[in-house]
Design a protein around this motif. Structure first.
Motif, mmCIF file in Angstrom:
data_model
loop_
_atom_site.group_PDB
_atom_site.id
_atom_site.type_symbol
_atom_site.label_atom_id
_atom_site.label_comp_id
_atom_site.label_asym_id
_atom_site.label_seq_id
_atom_site.Cartn_x
_atom_site.Cartn_y
_atom_site.Cartn_z
ATOM 1 N N HIS B 229 -5.255 58.883 25.808
ATOM 2 C CA HIS B 229 -4.886 57.472 25.699
ATOM 3 C C HIS B 229 -5.428 56.657 26.869
ATOM 4 N N ILE B 230 -6.544 57.061 27.402
ATOM 5 C CA ILE B 230 -7.255 56.251 28.381
ATOM 6 C C ILE B 230 -8.624 55.984 27.799
ATOM 7 N N SER B 231 -9.043 54.734 27.781
ATOM 8 C CA SER B 231 -10.409 54.482 27.344
ATOM 9 C C SER B 231 -11.052 53.424 28.206
ATOM 10 N N ILE B 232 -12.364 53.524 28.271
ATOM 11 C CA ILE B 232 -13.156 52.504 28.940
ATOM 12 C C ILE B 232 -13.696 51.619 27.824
ATOM 13 N N CYS B 233 -13.374 50.342 27.874
ATOM 14 C CA CYS B 233 -13.738 49.466 26.776
ATOM 15 C C CYS B 233 -14.763 48.450 27.230
ATOM 16 N N SER B 234 -15.720 48.178 26.340
ATOM 17 C CA SER B 234 -16.590 47.032 26.549
ATOM 18 C C SER B 234 -15.797 45.798 26.143
ATOM 19 N N PRO B 235 -16.177 44.627 26.677
ATOM 20 C CA PRO B 235 -15.386 43.434 26.342
ATOM 21 C C PRO B 235 -15.333 43.163 24.842
ATOM 22 N N VAL B 236 -16.304 43.675 24.107
ATOM 23 C CA VAL B 236 -16.377 43.373 22.684
ATOM 24 C C VAL B 236 -15.235 44.031 21.897
ATOM 25 N N VAL B 237 -14.531 44.955 22.532
ATOM 26 C CA VAL B 237 -13.417 45.611 21.839
ATOM 27 C C VAL B 237 -12.373 44.582 21.407
ATOM 28 N N LEU B 238 -12.092 43.637 22.291
ATOM 29 C CA LEU B 238 -11.030 42.672 21.983
ATOM 30 C C LEU B 238 -11.365 41.826 20.762
ATOM 31 N N PRO B 239 -12.541 41.169 20.725
ATOM 32 C CA PRO B 239 -12.852 40.434 19.494
ATOM 33 C C PRO B 239 -12.909 41.323 18.252
ATOM 34 N N LEU B 240 -13.296 42.592 18.427
ATOM 35 C CA LEU B 240 -13.313 43.483 17.265
ATOM 36 C C LEU B 240 -11.909 43.645 16.699
ATOM 37 N N PHE B 241 -10.945 43.750 17.586
ATOM 38 C CA PHE B 241 -9.568 43.835 17.114
ATOM 39 C C PHE B 241 -9.161 42.524 16.448
ATOM 40 N N SER B 242 -9.571 41.399 17.057
ATOM 41 C CA SER B 242 -9.192 40.110 16.493
ATOM 42 C C SER B 242 -9.787 39.916 15.110
ATOM 43 N N ASP B 243 -11.017 40.403 14.931
ATOM 44 C CA ASP B 243 -11.674 40.209 13.640
ATOM 45 C C ASP B 243 -11.088 41.081 12.550
ATOM 46 N N ASN B 244 -10.488 42.178 12.943
ATOM 47 C CA ASN B 244 -9.978 43.116 11.943
ATOM 48 C C ASN B 244 -8.473 43.259 12.108
ATOM 49 N N PHE B 245 -7.760 42.514 11.306
ATOM 50 C CA PHE B 245 -6.313 42.522 11.476
ATOM 51 C C PHE B 245 -5.685 43.834 11.042
ATOM 52 N N ASP B 246 -6.446 44.643 10.340
ATOM 53 C CA ASP B 246 -5.852 45.913 9.928
ATOM 54 C C ASP B 246 -5.960 46.983 11.000
ATOM 55 N N TYR B 247 -6.633 46.717 12.092
ATOM 56 C CA TYR B 247 -6.650 47.708 13.172
ATOM 57 C C TYR B 247 -5.317 47.640 13.893
ATOM 58 N N GLN B 248 -4.494 48.658 13.715
ATOM 59 C CA GLN B 248 -3.211 48.667 14.410
ATOM 60 C C GLN B 248 -3.253 49.640 15.580
ATOM 61 N N THR B 249 -3.792 50.822 15.331
ATOM 62 C CA THR B 249 -3.766 51.842 16.371
ATOM 63 C C THR B 249 -5.194 52.137 16.825
ATOM 64 N N TRP B 250 -5.270 52.988 17.806
ATOM 65 C CA TRP B 250 -6.579 53.403 18.281
ATOM 66 C C TRP B 250 -7.320 54.128 17.163
ATOM 67 N N GLY B 251 -6.583 54.933 16.409
ATOM 68 C CA GLY B 251 -7.201 55.661 15.307
ATOM 69 C C GLY B 251 -7.822 54.727 14.285
ATOM 70 N N ASP B 252 -7.110 53.649 13.934
ATOM 71 C CA ASP B 252 -7.664 52.666 12.996
ATOM 72 C C ASP B 252 -8.970 52.122 13.529
ATOM 73 N N PHE B 253 -8.948 51.824 14.812
ATOM 74 C CA PHE B 253 -10.120 51.230 15.445
ATOM 75 C C PHE B 253 -11.313 52.168 15.354
ATOM 76 N N VAL B 254 -11.080 53.420 15.715
ATOM 77 C CA VAL B 254 -12.196 54.374 15.710
ATOM 78 C C VAL B 254 -12.731 54.545 14.305
ATOM 79 N N ARG B 255 -11.825 54.718 13.346
ATOM 80 C CA ARG B 255 -12.284 54.882 11.966
ATOM 81 C C ARG B 255 -13.074 53.663 11.517
ATOM 82 N N GLY B 256 -12.526 52.469 11.849
ATOM 83 C CA GLY B 256 -13.215 51.244 11.454
ATOM 84 C C GLY B 256 -14.607 51.165 12.048
ATOM 85 N N ILE B 257 -14.712 51.494 13.312
ATOM 86 C CA ILE B 257 -16.015 51.430 13.980
ATOM 87 C C ILE B 257 -16.983 52.420 13.335
#
Lengths: 456, 695
Positions: B229-257
């Motif tokens: 549960h530690i990650s190094i994020c590029s700034p683009v991670v935040l807008p990616l979350f904003s653009d995809n309201f279905d990303y709830q968890t880290w797992g959602d995010f990874v799958r989506g990416i």
């Protein structure tokens, strides 16, 4: 004698039918030597004194003559298959089962490889492996070569090989063709397998050399189980899967007292694979007394307490290629010329004296005659050939007794025995098996006799 | 206000004004958005729960500080005021602190997941550079700056890099593996890219797309990794979350990416820790494991005797990893065997035995008490002759004489147990009655029954976990705390292996036979999903409209045709009685008795799907196929037809048309067609009559 060797030389070369209609694959020339010579040489170098060769009976004499013809000391023990019958590799092994007394090395006659075999044997010995297979990280250049003959959609056969990262255990083995033929888009692995082998490296670009070291009991198992026909396609995946079963010892113990009787009297086709294992208890005892372990990370014993174990030796360097398709056959010819001096330092080749322009990486039979003004690059020319003036040959394989008249250009083609090319032809990527008349221009064609075509 | 303070502290400390890009930033999410620790977390945020006598957030901040982070945003949701208050009084907010901290709080109603919090942070546009994302319940001694550098280095070759996630190697069976966070990663070993990510807790078989192996010649499948549960994020991670309201968890995010990889060209990399420690306290068993790691000094320098906190004094270390804070009183013949930490001013009575446990501050423990593998927080009073094994006991609990606490119990703050009470294994107790507002199913009588389970003198109520969607698996895992789970997993393996022994043809035997289920995996999984939705829908009396929505979304997810939908929905309904009771149809009248209420309940669903003639024919076909494969059902088929006809789900025309068409399966002729014959004749007669009447 620790190991015996078996060469499977009854393959028909079904992926190169244009070349194999009149002779078996094992006698096709690679750099002017029959293919099987390379396997025999490799075994001789590895120290084998005799070898069992499985072959169709009509070629017996020809194969038997090879060692004396090329100065090999290895003794051939030839096992014949009836003419025109197709035997799979497992069938062939079943055929020679009575001659097999120890663990056995099985190779295919189309393998050319300079990977030291003792490495594979060492791995087999160290881990008391049931089956050890040789894989090589194939050279990518093979994929890109042009293939003579009609253009076909060329598909390299690939396997997905799952290897444990800690030990060289084979965790799974699936051929890509199997998966795509079953329309599966996914590869599935049991979680219990991942629990045993938490780090699996899946390699899709390995070349299976079809070189297996097989334990004696596995041979017995194959001999008993008539449903197996192929080693690679059936036996190996089966054994790889069986690694994870628990040995049912109790059952074994019951059978043991009259084991000798039961083998003869009972219908043995349905015997459990575990009942073929030998010396299990002794081995388990040794394992339990030893502090040695082959892996770390859990509290399981060495080899996860598996009694059936398949290992893979992955050769990182060294040359290894199988002539199992037309493109690989051509590539092999080119590669072997390049490496001849390093691979076979004791087999010197003396090029014939001529004033022709012969480039590097060429091999010309001693009894062939070249005219002064022809140029030859990257090609193999067999014995008794006659090459006329102003002939340009690039990237070709020319077998024995071929006549090429003047002013012809040949590129990337295969010329079979006794073919004749008349004046001023221009052939590119063709396979020639008869006479080609003057001024013929062809690309990607098979030019063989009409009656042969009818036969097919 | 806090930001003012921090900016002041920056200028005061005399450091040069830095551009934000140069400052090493971290975002600490001080909420786990889960109820694994309930009821303890009802009144206290998880970040402030003590772990070896120190709040968890202290460890997280300490590790950020140790790895050179200069500014941390602490994002609080649940009990945000408590965290703010704690940090305000702690050393972290002082002007001398080398790391500045800004607290952002959000109400729990607006923020229910990691995704929500990152969207909120994006909305506030606080971050412009790379940042470290970490959860406040992570204990680690990882040097993050080199990994951050590595992340930036990778960006030079791969512009699309959005994240480097940190994993720790931990083999199956190791205590630091959290059973509910098991995962399998497929990575490219040459560059460390993550190619596939799966959570495997409830899976028996893992599937990987073949495409992946074709595309990358070399793929490593790793089951030995643990998410830190530690990650190094590029700034683009935040807008990616904003653009995809279905990303709830880290797992959602990874799958989506990974799914959108080809379109967006975003990539995620993994970093495997070598030699350093990181663990995520995701649930109570993990709390247990991490506490032990801290006591046994795996997380050095995060150990009790190097505690840099000012509020809690340092422990002194004696051999066998026994730690004591000042003021500990040990009565004669009391034993602290090994791996024990005792907080300040705690008293331990005569002949009391403590091993592998943590005892908080100001605790009073009586004589002849046995404590093994227990976590006892502050101000706990344990009277004589108590027996505690594998338990978590929160602040202010009082255990009177002779209380015996079963394995895996969690005793919430303020609970008082009367003398001689015995608590069964895996019980969770709290000091106040459960709130009934959202628990619509708990009736009053039930409350009375369970409210005071042990004795009248106790202040203890059993905590019942609210039903979650996938609760069965999770609660099961939680319950495993303290139990000897090795045998279980071992036997499960045996099963697996036996299964592997059988050749693979027999795999489908578990499924209920409902006729020829489509070969195609999509339809099969669609069917299973529908069956599940319907079962739940029936059990929880969910409205038809919602079920239709659910089924439709499954339809799109598995991409099945409308005809398949019609047929499979009908089949699922018909097989529901046998699925629910786990009994096959008996062939008696009882079948219909069981089936009728189900069909009655699903009438709206059927009406939605069976709108035209074709769909009705589909459903009749399904009915017939089901009948062919379940011979007992044949008896009820007439009743089903009649019922559906009576409810206007199936039209007369459709039934008659179906009857005139020859059946797909010739065997249906004899059985099904014959049984429905009387009904058809009745229908025909009725039609004639009605037509006569209208004439």
């Amino acid at each position: 004698m620790e190991y015996q060797a078996v060469i499977m030389a009854a393959g028909r070369g079904s992926r190169m039918t244009d070349l194999t209609h009149d002779r078996p694959k094992c006698l096709l020339p690679i750099c002017n030597r029959p293919m099987i010579w390379f396997s025999l040489k490799m075994l001789e170098n590895a120290g084998f004194e005799d070898v069992i060769v499985v072959i169709h009976e009509q070629f017996r004499a020809e194969v038997a003559a090879i060692p004396s013809k090329y100065g090999l000391n290895i003794k051939l023990d030839i096992a014949c298959l009836p003419k025109n019958e197709d035997f799979g590799t497992a069938d062939s092994l079943r055929l020679v089962k009575d001659r097999i007394k120890t663990d056995v090395l099985v190779i295919s006659c189309d393998l050319v490889c300079d990977i030291p075999l003792h490495n594979v044997f060492d791995l087999h010995r160290t881990h008391q492996s049931s089956v050890t297979a040789l894989f090589s990280q194939s050279s990518p250049e093979v994929m890109s070569t042009a293939v003579p003959g009609p253009k076909t959609k060329f598909k390299q056969e690939r396997d997905l090989v799952g290897l444990d990262l800690q030990t060289p255990r084979l965790v799974f083995l699936v051929s890509e063709a199997d998966l795509t033929s079953e329309n599966e888009e996914e590869l599935s692995i049991r979680k219990s397998v991942m629990k045993h082998f938490p780090q699996i490296s899946v390699q899709g670009n390995l070349l299976d050399a079809h070189l297996y070291v097989i334990k004696k009991w596995v041979c017995d198992y194959i001999a008993e189980n008539r449903s197996f026909t192929m080693l690679k396609g059936e036996v190996l995946p089966h054994l790889v899967r069986k690694q994870f079963i628990k040995t049912q010892r109790k059952k074994n113990e019951k059978e043991l007292p009259n084991a000798d009787v039961s083998v003869v009297s009972l219908n043995t086709t349905n015997r459990d694979i575990c009942s073929f294992l030998v010396d299990v208890e002794e081995e388990e005892k040794i394992r339990s007394y030893s502090v040695w372990n082959d892996h770390r990370g859990d509290l399981r014993g060495p080899y996860q307490d598996h009694n059936i174990r398949c290992f893979a030796y992955v050769a990182k360097e060294g040359f290894c290629l199988r002539a199992n398709s037309l493109s690989n056959y051509c590539e092999l010819n080119r590669q072997v010329i390049k490496r001849w001096n390093t691979m076979f330092p004791d087999e010197e080749i003396t090029p014939p004296v001529s004033k022709a322009q012969v480039g590097t990486d060429c091999l010309i039979g001693e009894t062939s005659q070249l005219s002064d003004k022809c140029s030859i690059k990257h090609s193999v020319i067999g014995q008794g050939c006659n090459i006329g003036e102003k002939v340009r040959i690039t990237n070709c394989i020319i077998m024995d007794n071929v006549t090429i008249m003047k002013e012809t250009t040949l590129q990337g083609s295969i010329l079979m025995d006794n073919s004749v090319i008349e004046n001023s032809c221009d052939l590119k990527d063709c396979i020639v098996g008869h006479t080609v008349h003057s001024n013929c221009k062809s690309t990607n064609e098979v030019l063989v006799d009409a009656d042969r075509l009818l036969e097919i | 206000m806090s930001s003012n303070k921090t900016s002041k502290s920056m200028s005061k400390s005399g450091s040069e004004v830095l551009k934000q890009e140069d400052v090493v930033l971290a975002v600490l999410i001080a909420d786990s958005f889960s109820i694994r620790f309930a009821p303890v977390t009802d009144s206290k945020p998880k970040a402030l729960l003590p772990l070896v006598n120190r709040p968890m957030i202290d460890y997280a901040l300490e590790s950020l500080l140790l790895s050179g982070v200069q500014k941390t945003f602490v994002y609080c949701v649940a009990h945000a005021d408590q965290i703010r208050q704690y940090l305000k009084e702690s050393k972290w907010m002082r002007s001398v602190s080398p790391m500045s901290i800004e607290v952002i709080s959000q109400s729990p109603d607006d923020c229910r997941s990691l995704g929500d919090s990152l969207r909120d942070i994006d909305g506030k546009s606080l971050i412009r550079g790379d940042f470290i994302l970490m959860s406040a319940d992570v204990i680690s001694n990882v040097q993050l700056i080199p990994i951050l550098e590595e992340h930036r280095e990778k960006r030079k070759t791969d512009k699309g890099i959005v994240m480097t996630h940190i994993f720790k190697k931990s083999f199956p069976g190791h205590r630091s593996r959290s059973a509910e966070e098991e995962l399998v990663l497929a990575i490219n070993p040459t560059n460390g890219r993550i190619l596939n990510y799966q959570q495997t807790t409830n899976l028996k078989k893992l599937s990987f797309p073949l495409e992946m192996f074709k595309e990358h010649g070399l793929v490593d499948l790793r089951y030995d990794l643990v998410d830190t549960h530690i990650s190094i994020c590029s700034p683009v991670v935040l807008p990616l979350f904003s653009d995809n309201f279905d990303y709830q968890t880290w797992g959602d995010f990874v799958r989506g990416i990974l799914i959108n990889e080809e379109i967006l060209n975003n990539t995620i990399y993994y970093h495997q820790l070598e030699g350093s420690y990181a663990a995520h306290v995701s649930n109570v068993p993990m709390y247990d494991a991490v506490s032990k790691d801290v006591i046994q000094r795996w997380a050095f320098p995060l150990v009790p005797d190097l505690n840099r906190s000012e509020t809690t004094p340092r422990h002194t270390l004696s051999r066998h990893n026994v730690y004591k804070q000042p003021g500990v009183t040990l009565a004669k013949e009391s034993v602290l065997e090994r791996d024990v930490a005792v907080g300040e001013n705690s008293k331990i009575g005569e002949r009391t035995f403590v091993t592998q446990s943590v005892i908080g501050s100001r605790c009073t423990i009586g004589n002849d008490v046995y404590i093994n593998n227990a976590y006892i927080w502050d101000d706990v009073n344990i009277k004589n002759n108590c027996h505690i094994e594998v338990a978590l006991i929160a602040d202010g609990v009082v255990l009177n004489e002779g209380v015996k606490i079963g394995r895996g119990c969690v005793i919430g703050p303020g609970v008082v147990l009367a003398a001689g009470t015995k608590i069964p294994d895996n019980t969770r107790l709290m000091a106040h009655p459960p709130k009934c507002d959202n628990d619509f199913e708990t009736s009053d009588e039930e409350d009375d029954k369970v409210a005071k389970p042990f004795s009248a003198d106790s202040v203890a109520y059993v905590y019942q976990r609210p039903v979650e969607e996938d609760s069965d698996a999770e609660s099961l895992i939680d319950e495993l705390w303290g139990l000897d789970i090795d045998e279980d997993s071992e036997s499960e393996e045996d099963e697996d292996e036996d299964e592997a022994d059988n050749d693979e043809d027999e795999e489908h035997e578990e499924e209920v036979d409902v006729g020829d289920l489509p070969e195609d995996m999509n339809a099969r999984s669609f069917y299973n999903e529908v069956l599940e939705s319907l079962q739940r829908g029936y059990e929880e009396k969910i409205k038809g409209d919602n079920l239709v929505l659910e089924i439709n979304s499954s339809k799109y997810a598995y991409n099945v045709t409308m005809k398949e939908v019609n047929m499979l929905v009908i089949k699922a309904m018909l097989s529901l009685p046998s699925v629910m009771t786990k009994k096959a149809a008996t062939g008696t009248n009882e079948d219909w008795v069981a089936l009728r209420p189900i069909l009655q309940h699903f009438l709206p669903v059927m009406r939605n799907y069976l709108k035209n003639n074709q769909s009705m024919l589909d459903s009749l076909e399904a009915l017939e196929e089901f009948g062919v494969h379940n011979s007992h059902f044949v008896k009820s088929i007439c009743k089903v037809l009649h019922f559906l006809y009576g409810e206007d789900v199936l039209s007369e025309d459709a039934i008659l048309e179906w009857y005139t068409n020859p059946p797909n399966d010739p065997s249906a002729l004899k059985t099904i067609r014959k049984t429905v014959e009387p009904f058809i004749t009745w229908l025909e007669e009725a039609e004639e009559e009605s037509s006569e009447e209208s004439d």
